[in-house]
Design a protein around this motif. Sequence first.
Motif, PDB file in Angstrom:
ATOM      1  N   ILE A   1       0.827  -1.208   0.000  1.00 25.14           N
ATOM      2  CA  ILE A   1       0.000   0.000   0.000  1.00 25.14           C
ATOM      3  C   ILE A   1       0.866   1.265   0.000  1.00 25.14           C
ATOM      4  O   ILE A   1       0.563   2.233  -0.701  1.00 25.14           O
ATOM      5  CB  ILE A   1      -0.995  -0.066   1.184  1.00 25.14           C
ATOM      6  CG1 ILE A   1      -2.081  -1.077   0.805  1.00 25.14           C
ATOM      7  CG2 ILE A   1      -1.601   1.303   1.498  1.00 25.14           C
ATOM      8  CD1 ILE A   1      -2.896  -1.579   1.938  1.00 25.14           C
ATOM      9  N   LEU A   2       1.960   1.239   0.739  1.00 22.47           N
ATOM     10  CA  LEU A   2       2.864   2.402   0.745  1.00 22.47           C
ATOM     11  C   LEU A   2       3.414   2.644  -0.664  1.00 22.47           C
ATOM     12  O   LEU A   2       3.529   3.785  -1.118  1.00 22.47           O
ATOM     13  CB  LEU A   2       4.015   2.173   1.739  1.00 22.47           C
ATOM     14  CG  LEU A   2       3.608   2.112   3.217  1.00 22.47           C
ATOM     15  CD1 LEU A   2       4.830   1.838   4.094  1.00 22.47           C
ATOM     16  CD2 LEU A   2       2.915   3.389   3.664  1.00 22.47           C
ATOM     17  N   GLN A   3       3.746   1.565  -1.352  1.00 22.48           N
ATOM     18  CA  GLN A   3       4.255   1.677  -2.723  1.00 22.48           C
ATOM     19  C   GLN A   3       3.179   2.292  -3.625  1.00 22.48           C
ATOM     20  O   GLN A   3       3.455   3.193  -4.420  1.00 22.48           O
ATOM     21  CB  GLN A   3       4.669   0.277  -3.211  1.00 22.48           C
ATOM     22  CG  GLN A   3       5.222   0.219  -4.625  1.00 22.48           C
ATOM     23  CD  GLN A   3       6.397   1.161  -4.828  1.00 22.48           C
ATOM     24  OE1 GLN A   3       7.194   1.399  -3.919  1.00 22.48           O
ATOM     25  NE2 GLN A   3       6.491   1.750  -6.015  1.00 22.48           N
ATOM     26  N   GLU A   4       1.954   1.829  -3.464  1.00 19.60           N
ATOM     27  CA  GLU A   4       0.825   2.345  -4.267  1.00 19.60           C
ATOM     28  C   GLU A   4       0.611   3.836  -3.978  1.00 19.60           C
ATOM     29  O   GLU A   4       0.324   4.618  -4.893  1.00 19.60           O
ATOM     30  CB  GLU A   4      -0.441   1.546  -3.924  1.00 19.60           C
ATOM     31  CG  GLU A   4      -1.684   1.957  -4.696  1.00 19.60           C
ATOM     32  CD  GLU A   4      -1.663   1.514  -6.154  1.00 19.60           C
ATOM     33  OE1 GLU A   4      -0.770   0.731  -6.526  1.00 19.60           O
ATOM     34  OE2 GLU A   4      -2.539   1.978  -6.911  1.00 19.60           O
ATOM     35  N   ILE A   5       0.764   4.225  -2.724  1.00 14.32           N
ATOM     36  CA  ILE A   5       0.566   5.634  -2.363  1.00 14.32           C
ATOM     37  C   ILE A   5       1.652   6.503  -3.007  1.00 14.32           C
ATOM     38  O   ILE A   5       1.392   7.606  -3.476  1.00 14.32           O
ATOM     39  CB  ILE A   5       0.541   5.799  -0.822  1.00 14.32           C
ATOM     40  CG1 ILE A   5      -0.763   5.202  -0.267  1.00 14.32           C
ATOM     41  CG2 ILE A   5       0.659   7.272  -0.412  1.00 14.32           C
ATOM     42  CD1 ILE A   5      -0.864   5.208   1.247  1.00 14.32           C
ATOM     43  N   ARG A   6       2.881   5.980  -3.063  1.00 12.05           N
ATOM     44  CA  ARG A   6       3.934   6.748  -3.738  1.00 12.05           C
ATOM     45  C   ARG A   6       3.629   6.909  -5.229  1.00 12.05           C
ATOM     46  O   ARG A   6       3.876   7.961  -5.812  1.00 12.05           O
ATOM     47  CB  ARG A   6       5.297   6.069  -3.538  1.00 12.05           C
ATOM     48  CG  ARG A   6       5.916   6.392  -2.188  1.00 12.05           C
ATOM     49  CD  ARG A   6       7.372   5.961  -2.108  1.00 12.05           C
ATOM     50  NE  ARG A   6       7.493   4.513  -2.077  1.00 12.05           N
ATOM     51  CZ  ARG A   6       7.469   3.779  -0.948  1.00 12.05           C
ATOM     52  NH1 ARG A   6       7.342   4.362   0.212  1.00 12.05           N
ATOM     53  NH2 ARG A   6       7.583   2.474  -1.002  1.00 12.05           N
ATOM     54  N   GLU A   7       3.052   5.857  -5.836  1.00  9.87           N
ATOM     55  CA  GLU A   7       2.689   5.969  -7.249  1.00  9.87           C
ATOM     56  C   GLU A   7       1.557   6.979  -7.439  1.00  9.87           C
ATOM     57  O   GLU A   7       1.555   7.746  -8.401  1.00  9.87           O
ATOM     58  CB  GLU A   7       2.306   4.591  -7.811  1.00  9.87           C
ATOM     59  CG  GLU A   7       3.557   3.780  -8.137  1.00  9.87           C
ATOM     60  CD  GLU A   7       3.280   2.292  -8.322  1.00  9.87           C
ATOM     61  OE1 GLU A   7       2.138   1.937  -8.694  1.00  9.87           O
ATOM     62  OE2 GLU A   7       4.203   1.484  -8.076  1.00  9.87           O
ATOM     63  N   LEU A   8       0.635   6.968  -6.506  1.00 11.22           N
ATOM     64  CA  LEU A   8      -0.464   7.939  -6.578  1.00 11.22           C
ATOM     65  C   LEU A   8       0.087   9.363  -6.427  1.00 11.22           C
ATOM     66  O   LEU A   8      -0.317  10.281  -7.162  1.00 11.22           O
ATOM     67  CB  LEU A   8      -1.482   7.639  -5.467  1.00 11.22           C
ATOM     68  CG  LEU A   8      -2.614   8.660  -5.304  1.00 11.22           C
ATOM     69  CD1 LEU A   8      -3.507   8.693  -6.542  1.00 11.22           C
ATOM     70  CD2 LEU A   8      -3.452   8.355  -4.051  1.00 11.22           C
ATOM     71  N   GLU A   9       1.003   9.541  -5.504  1.00 16.75           N
ATOM     72  CA  GLU A   9       1.615  10.857  -5.298  1.00 16.75           C
ATOM     73  C   GLU A   9       2.290  11.325  -6.592  1.00 16.75           C
ATOM     74  O   GLU A   9       2.133  12.478  -7.019  1.00 16.75           O
ATOM     75  CB  GLU A   9       2.654  10.780  -4.175  1.00 16.75           C
ATOM     76  CG  GLU A   9       3.317  12.112  -3.843  1.00 16.75           C
ATOM     77  CD  GLU A   9       4.541  11.946  -2.951  1.00 16.75           C
ATOM     78  OE1 GLU A   9       5.477  11.206  -3.344  1.00 16.75           O
ATOM     79  OE2 GLU A   9       4.555  12.533  -1.855  1.00 16.75           O
ATOM     80  N   SER A  10       3.011  10.437  -7.217  1.00 12.21           N
ATOM     81  CA  SER A  10       3.723  10.772  -8.443  1.00 12.21           C
ATOM     82  C   SER A  10       2.720  11.160  -9.540  1.00 12.21           C
ATOM     83  O   SER A  10       2.882  12.180 -10.217  1.00 12.21           O
ATOM     84  CB  SER A  10       4.568   9.561  -8.833  1.00 12.21           C
ATOM     85  OG  SER A  10       4.958   9.632 -10.161  1.00 12.21           O
TER      86      SER A  10
END
Lengths: 421, 421
Positions: free
Chosen positions: B235-244
């Motif tokens: 989920i943290l990885q997904e959130i970083r992708e969303l941020e990007s």
Amino acid sequence: MEEEKRKVREYIRHHQGEGARYLQRVVQEGSIRGHESRAQAIIIEKCRELGMKMDIWEIGGESLTNHPAFCSDRTDFKGNPNAVGILKGAGGGRSLILNGHIDVVPVGDVNSWQQDPFSGHIENGKLYGRGSTDMKGGTISLLLALEAIINSGITLKGDVFFQSVIEEESGGAGTLAAVLRGYTADGAIIPEPTNMKFFPKQQGSMWFRIKVKGKQAHGGTRYEGVSAIEKAEIILQEIRELESKRNKRITDPLFLSIPIPIPINIGKISSGSWPSSVPDLAIIEGRMGVAPDEMMEHAKQEMEQALHEISARDSWLKENPPVVEWFGARWLPGDLEVSHDLVKVLSDSYTEIKSTSPIIEASPWATDGGILNKVGGVPVVVFGPGVTKMAHDANEYIELKDVFETAEIIAISIMNWCGTE
Amino acid sequence: MEEEKRKVREYIRHHQGEGARYLQRVVQEGSIRGHESRAQAIIIEKCRELGMKMDIWEIGGESLTNHPAFCSDRTDFKGNPNAVGILKGAGGGRSLILNGHIDVVPVGDVNSWQQDPFSGHIENGKLYGRGSTDMKGGTISLLLALEAIINSGITLKGDVFFQSVIEEESGGAGTLAAVLRGYTADGAIIPEPTNMKFFPKQQGSMWFRIKVKGKQAHGGTRYEGVSAIEKAEIILQEIRELESKRNKRITDPLFLSIPIPIPINIGKISSGSWPSSVPDLAIIEGRMGVAPDEMMEHAKQEMEQALHEISARDSWLKENPPVVEWFGARWLPGDLEVSHDLVKVLSDSYTEIKSTSPIIEASPWATDGGILNKVGGVPVVVFGPGVTKMAHDANEYIELKDVFETAEIIAISIMNWCGTE
């Protein structure tokens, strides 16, 4: 010998009622850490009844607490002794240690229990209470086996050392003290709850804590900080790679059906205190599995090396290397070849009683067997009644029939191992 | 007009001593949340002295607490009123809101302060104390500017509404209440500590909490469980992708030099309680930045959609979807085009006083400007003395010369914006 065996098995079958009541008494004396003396007294009374020579002592002293395998958060164990009952053999046979721990884990949330956690209540062949499975049921199997042999008038050739030790649940200081007192033997049986499987090998383990630094900043300008959580993620990934590398080396057929023979479990992570801040510290805690034939120090070094390597590849971690501590609990692995005669003797006895072959596996957890094996040099098989799942649970219980079957298997094994006159 | 401006600037220069002593008094009345009334009384006294018509009221009521932009953990604000000083213009000019909040954040660890946190102590041109930078220094700039205009005998054409509000630090209920009471205008200036930069746009933000489930197991057989930490990592990885993805959309030149215009900060993670257990729950907390022109609801939906998508790709998360809550604090973004005349008026005044061009940026944090802008429809520029870094720190102080320079810039801006007779 066959006639003797028949007598011993008959004896156990005719004394199941007494055995159950005896287990009940021992369970009712809830012997959580630091309160083992009353349960221990009941065990000692039984050994004396059987005419065993007793060695009862309070463990401690620098030779214990300075020993590299010593692992405890206390150094004073007064008031709750170790007890060893010695059944001297006639000579010419193999010696055997029978080891059980008297300490039990805390009851946890009392409200999760349907009855008093120390009720010893019996219903539908199950005896309930904290410690029934882990491992007073096993200890009663041992005593019942010895009682049957002694009261059937059988004389063993080899010596038997029945050990009722403290402190297993918190690091094994009781068994370590027994080894340091000179108690070793040609073999040992520990009736921990294996669901009557044989575990000649046991996974060791130790706890670690890794502290990972970051740099605080406001969340709105998080690029001005360094997230300790992100750096911890890199380390978690590295730990999984280390786990994979370590497990690829395990080729022992006993581990064939186990997906991860020696896991590195991440049990806990904690980082940050405010949603709008970049966290500057992450703390990871876990348990590192250790292979039966591995030195604890080697496993530690591999973890430290892995952290060192990841730090070399990340400029922040290079300047702020993660720090690993080995804290709290530690359990030595146990390692006995399946071809060892102790496994054969137990296995034959099992087949004799159960009319089927035993399951022989490597255990995913360690016992005091690690200390007997690695410090004392004693070949150890862990085998006992009860299932692991029950061990630290609310409403812990044990199936009494397994206790009695185990007693029969162990009695026959003692006779075959030590020899009879 | 030039003569009037000269008089006003002269007035401020000749009243720096009084201005500093006045700021000192206001800082000394430490006005942490729920204790704003005494500091507020000093502000009100000054407004009355200047002959402003006062509107003083206790905020609250259902129209406030049921408003979608209301964000507070309390609904009763009795005893600590909002205050608005009204300087009615002669007519024909643009109206202006001057907004400052009277509440200050807690002092934190008192031992980290070299003097009493509310000393108001002045040394080397710095005035010390909690609230000096955030934002009593700015409020005193506003009052000094108004005093100079009024005492120089200048009549403005447009109306000026000087607002001293409560509750900015905890969600903006004070300014929201002022908007709902009908206070809007053609423009607004909020002298939060911007280090005298202009922030026509401000990053909004809101807090989230994500709960991720796992399945407990013993660490030695961790493959029998599902680690909530491992699922949280996905989920943290997904959130970083969303941020990007969200930041790629930001093309406003004001954000050009900002590495991550609207960050999603992970501030906190907590999972597990025992090194030897597979953790069955992970809790992630963070702050989601919101773009100046973005609806809060849109940002929420994007986060929820991202979690939904990741769950569709992971069989465990599909069965056990992570749950997001929007909790605690929330700050609306502010959005004003750089080409807006309010920016030009302030910018010209700045250049007149400082003989250099101002820095115009987007702020990485929001203020009550978001509420004035998004709820009240008021064009807002955030501009004031003091540096952000000081705002919530121990030994908070403000450079007095910046307070006075800001007062000059704001005084000239008021005259240019509202017009003079």
